[in-house]
Design a protein around this motif. Structure first.
Motif, PDB file in Angstrom:
ATOM      1  N   SER B 131       0.847  -1.181   0.130  1.00  0.00           N
ATOM      2  CA  SER B 131       0.086  -0.075  -0.104  1.00  0.00           C
ATOM      3  C   SER B 131       0.809   1.204   0.017  1.00  0.00           C
ATOM      4  O   SER B 131       0.432   2.290   0.137  1.00  0.00           O
ATOM      5  CB  SER B 131      -1.044   0.121   1.168  1.00  0.00           C
ATOM      6  N   GLY B 132       2.178   1.108  -0.100  1.00  0.00           N
ATOM      7  CA  GLY B 132       2.967   2.257  -0.052  1.00  0.00           C
ATOM      8  C   GLY B 132       3.164   3.037   1.090  1.00  0.00           C
ATOM      9  O   GLY B 132       3.584   4.373   1.338  1.00  0.00           O
ATOM     10  N   LEU B 133       2.789   2.400   2.384  1.00  0.00           N
ATOM     11  CA  LEU B 133       2.916   2.938   3.521  1.00  0.00           C
ATOM     12  C   LEU B 133       4.181   2.618   4.323  1.00  0.00           C
ATOM     13  O   LEU B 133       4.310   3.238   5.539  1.00  0.00           O
ATOM     14  CB  LEU B 133       1.763   2.733   4.187  1.00  0.00           C
ATOM     15  N   LEU B 136       6.175   5.338   5.917  1.00  0.00           N
ATOM     16  CA  LEU B 136       5.691   6.311   6.997  1.00  0.00           C
ATOM     17  C   LEU B 136       5.315   5.503   8.486  1.00  0.00           C
ATOM     18  O   LEU B 136       4.825   5.917   9.434  1.00  0.00           O
ATOM     19  CB  LEU B 136       4.273   6.588   6.594  1.00  0.00           C
TER      20      LEU B 136
END
Lengths: 250, 250, 250, 250, 250, 250
Positions: B131-133, B136
């Motif tokens: 999810s591209g997280l 972060l």
């Protein structure tokens, strides 16, 4: 040693093709046990087919281990159920997608995958990313051929795949090609000669990698994410009658 | 609008907790349809539980859509079956893991996840990467609490989770916390006050994100990896009797 | 609840378009407070426009919070001043660029952004990278339309954007489209129907995400990079008269 | 040649320290023009200080170019306004953060940054990521010293920074150290001798890199993201009286 | 100060071109010591040429340090032997590939490299990745010109390189160009004017960066991967007669 | 089939250990040809040793191919000269570092490497990054044992390595261990039993992977970065007398 190879779909002709490809490359002394997921879809194209195939696939793999298999091959290029399979089995397991990509990366700096339908492209890309192979992959290309078309008209399929291989070499800088479907196992040698690049097919790559793992005495690590499931799921009732219990190789 | 929330495991008390959490945060005018996967494992801890839960989960989601649900929530922090669910449904779908992480990233530069068992850590890490997280996320920490322990002794569970939150803040630089299990839904507010950081719980985050998606008229893209399965799988026989057909909310 | 939406440029017609788009999607019970940065440039195209707009933007946001806004939207696709805004405000803040990309990623595996001028492309790419969305973004494409051309000749602008959307789908594999400018808010529905893919527009996406955040009780984390500025800057004299103090919605 | 160095904050003693550091390292034939942003905050700690400093900083840089500067240095380790500055100026521009990190990467495989307050850590990390330097950076550590404390009690500050350098070497594997604040310019040599590793300070690094760029005839590329702003912003009224127009070096 | 520049191949005309380019850009007070690896291949194209050149290159660099060189330049765009060189020398060392890419990144957001043969592309890509410059590089393009063709027919070579630069700008979005071979040193100025973008050449970039490093008092870090080799290798017999001991500049 | 294994250093006892380890795992029908680089350093620790070893290593590999070897193993964990070797040889080549890491990744989600000196850590990290294995590697740890200490006092070495393995499991979450030096080949089995995790040793892993590659008919791709060197280097005079021409296995 014994290596099981499980076709997660229910198409018998494909199981036979896969078993044959596996036996052709197996070392003397390696027995191939071939299984088929009778309760699975007729082919696996996309996330839904894959998800529905997994319970039957795990059942087949459990039977394979009971039958004495030392290592296991999941014969779908999407590596369907691979992580779950590593959790339920003691011996090493590989999917033909990961196997082919790893072997290709030993003989080329950048490889391309040529698969069947566009719906599989992001699945394969996600698998490559999880296995750390994204940076070695020049492209994942779809030939727009459904899985079963590979058997229905092999010559036409071969020509279509060859065309896409040409593009991967020309446009994407591929130095080697990975065939992205178990049903393409027979095409590798011709395509390699036609294009002058290594062409890796997953069934044979997986069998040889599992032979290597067994010879090295390696078993799947059980201290982390592949820890066996807690008792509740060990006792979980698999859907009855989903599998032919005898290996297709019998 | 109607939003379905499906508990992919078979533990009724957890379904009730989840439905309650969903209804507490739902907007006036949003009807929550709660479902439970009676044929699933009693809890989902690791890849095997997840894989076995998916066919029943997809069945439940199909029923939910037949019942008029405009959007769907998968109430397991592992986002079990999310990709397959997006392929079978017209309305948007989210898992509570992705939902919580996305909401946390709106109010903090770096968040940590505190989940149950270590076996879930790599699954969550893989989901965050997809999810591209990942960039972060300061850390994914396991509290070593099994899922069902959250209900058995909530006070002890709360204390254990609080301890791990403290470490995430101190050692990993977390600015916000994501609670990594549907069973922790009730703990968020207390933990946020105790630690002075935002604490995001997935059930409520998912309900609000699905309300947002429906209000925006968004439906899942069907031109790519979430294309509906070919006819063969649409006609595939789901295991009989795997689902209570009526919403648990009835 | 009250949500403020601030147009960081000084073009009144654009403020009105934005406010209208926000109000159309706002839930019953949500009051939209619209502000305009009278001291800002007439449009924001590139880093210089953005930098010059920020002090006035922060001023507007401070007024919005004084006026009772619970959450805030920065109505420029470059997410101008977002990090600074999160540091000066208690409530959650989002830019329309981040909002649109996050909503698109809920309904598609890969989205493309179609924006105005090429000068904005690297800014958007940097923002996506910082938000962890790069891997989900197939491409950021410029339509070569200046911001104000969107209002001057909407039909021509729509046609030009539609052309670029077609390329993103064909050449880049986009499954959904994000409209990369606040001035494109009105085009979303038509473009979605024309291309058969979800088209996400930032103003509406941002309003719904901020409604979700407020409903969840989330506030911006203050223990890390969004810590409030030290006293010196709290007392720092904002340029006088840079803002209309009354919301444009009055 | 002439190189301008602009202190984006309004603290005169710091401007003098910076100018002195620049002149000590400048080649014979290089004239240093030092400027100060009288309208800026007294120091830059976090995103808000940075955002408020930029308009005055751009004003100062425009004056510097009018005064004949061939290249420019932004004397804040956060590289405040760097992207906007590159868009408004013809000559090359660098921030002392990017300069120090680039020079450190020429003499060590992995460096650590030791900066002032924790609030700056994510800003520096974002800058390093944008410049492609993340993988070469072992850690960004905060000494918890406010910027102005560096001048108030240099000996105590030096000791505190030295302690953090020791940790970066021991715990993070740093082979070189980057001093993360313009106010630390005087500490480099002692700290390098004390720890036996290269210690790079940004003001001097930036001056030498700009001398190199000018000698090579390089100017900032104007065909992409650093294209000059459109006329509207060229005519945009900078806040009056924000700058001392004469170089502080006069 | 003294800066050595070593041509790792044995082609004298190329050594002279390189030495001339270095001296043209050197500051007053910088003495350029030029060396040539007489035992090396006539040009370096690919990994084998590079590997065979390194022992002689290290020998030349050792002589250069004995001759009083304060810093060193490896005049091959592949940065042949750079890591080993940093381990054997006290002064800073740079390759012209890393130097050119670093200078280009100071004046453009994205640069492209135009090199000689396709075989060098993956080597340069690997070097850029190791130096953290991949994300700033739009493309590495091969002109299909062998190294020695640059001298044999400069006009034709220039035209071919110019064509590839045009493509890099048009198709890849390059804002600046890096010339990927020491033999292209003379082409930079014309190509920059022809295309209106900065064109960076490695020999001159490397000389200026080494002047900067020496002026800053920087030496290669010796506490990590660049630690000097253990005694065994210090006593290792370099192949006799591999080097002309006198600088080619004498 | 014949597989060559080349010890790039000149220590005969280590060549014998390596040859023995290779023969113990080789399949019936595989002949191991062992070579030693008499002109190389006594051990390879760091970039300089590696660079000096490569010409002799390439010479040895060329002899091995002349002697009929179908595939090749470079018996140094740094994978010294691997890229150059792939360019000069027709058959597939692997280094023991890449081999061990790839096999470990088949049976564990995350592995750690335990090597000899700290100077090798960044070399191994760079190699893992180039092979796409960084994300699967939990840590690379140095035992601080020089290579030759492994033979001088095996019991002490084993204990030291075991200690570092314990830390990798406890602190870094390693699920499997890779032994980072050819000299550790004998320790794998004991360490695996002591720690209850898979322990992979590179010599045996490399032999089995090369057997697999030969059985699959794979040869190194010659259309890209592994293209054979141009004639000039094919005729390049290798340093005379650098190799024992007869295999150590004779």
């Amino acid at each position: 040693m014994r290596i099981s190879i499980v076709n997660p779909n229910s198409t018998r002709s494909m199981t036979e093709t896969i078993a044959l490809a596996a036996r052709q490359v197996a070392a003397r002394g390696t027995e191939i046990l071939a299984y088929q997921n009778d309760a699975g879809p007729v082919s696996i194209e996309g996330h839904v087919d894959g998800a529905l195939a997994v319970p039957g696939l795990l059942h087949a793999l459990a039977i394979a281990e009971r039958d004495g298999a030392d290592a296991h091959v999941i014969a779908c290029f999407d590596d369907t159920g691979l992580e779950a399979a590593r959790s339920v089995l003691k011996g090493p397991v590989i999917g033909i997608g990961e196997a082919a990509a790893r072997m290709a990366s030993l003989v080329a700096r950048r490889f391309s995958v040529v698969t069947t339908l566009p719906v599989s492209v992001p699945i394969i890309e996600d698998n490559l990313a999880r296995s750390g192979l994204s940076t070695l992959c020049a492209s994942v290309r779809a030939s727009a051929l459904p899985v079963l078309a590979l058997e229905a008209d092999p010559a036409a399929a071969n020509a279509r795949i060859s065309q896409e291989i040409g593009r991967a070499i020309e446009e994407d800088g591929a130095e080697a090609i990975v065939l992205g479907c178990a049903g393409m196992a027979n095409f590798a040698e011709d395509l390699s000669q036609a294009h002058g690049v290594p062409v890796v097919e997953g069934v044979s790559a997986a069998v040889k990698l599992m032979e290597a793992a067994v010879a090295l005495g390696l078993k799947t690590a059980k201290s982390g994410v592949y820890a066996p499931p807690l008792t509740k799921s060990q006792g979980f009732a698999y859907p009855a009658g989903m599998m032919t219990d005898r290996p297709a190789s019998a």
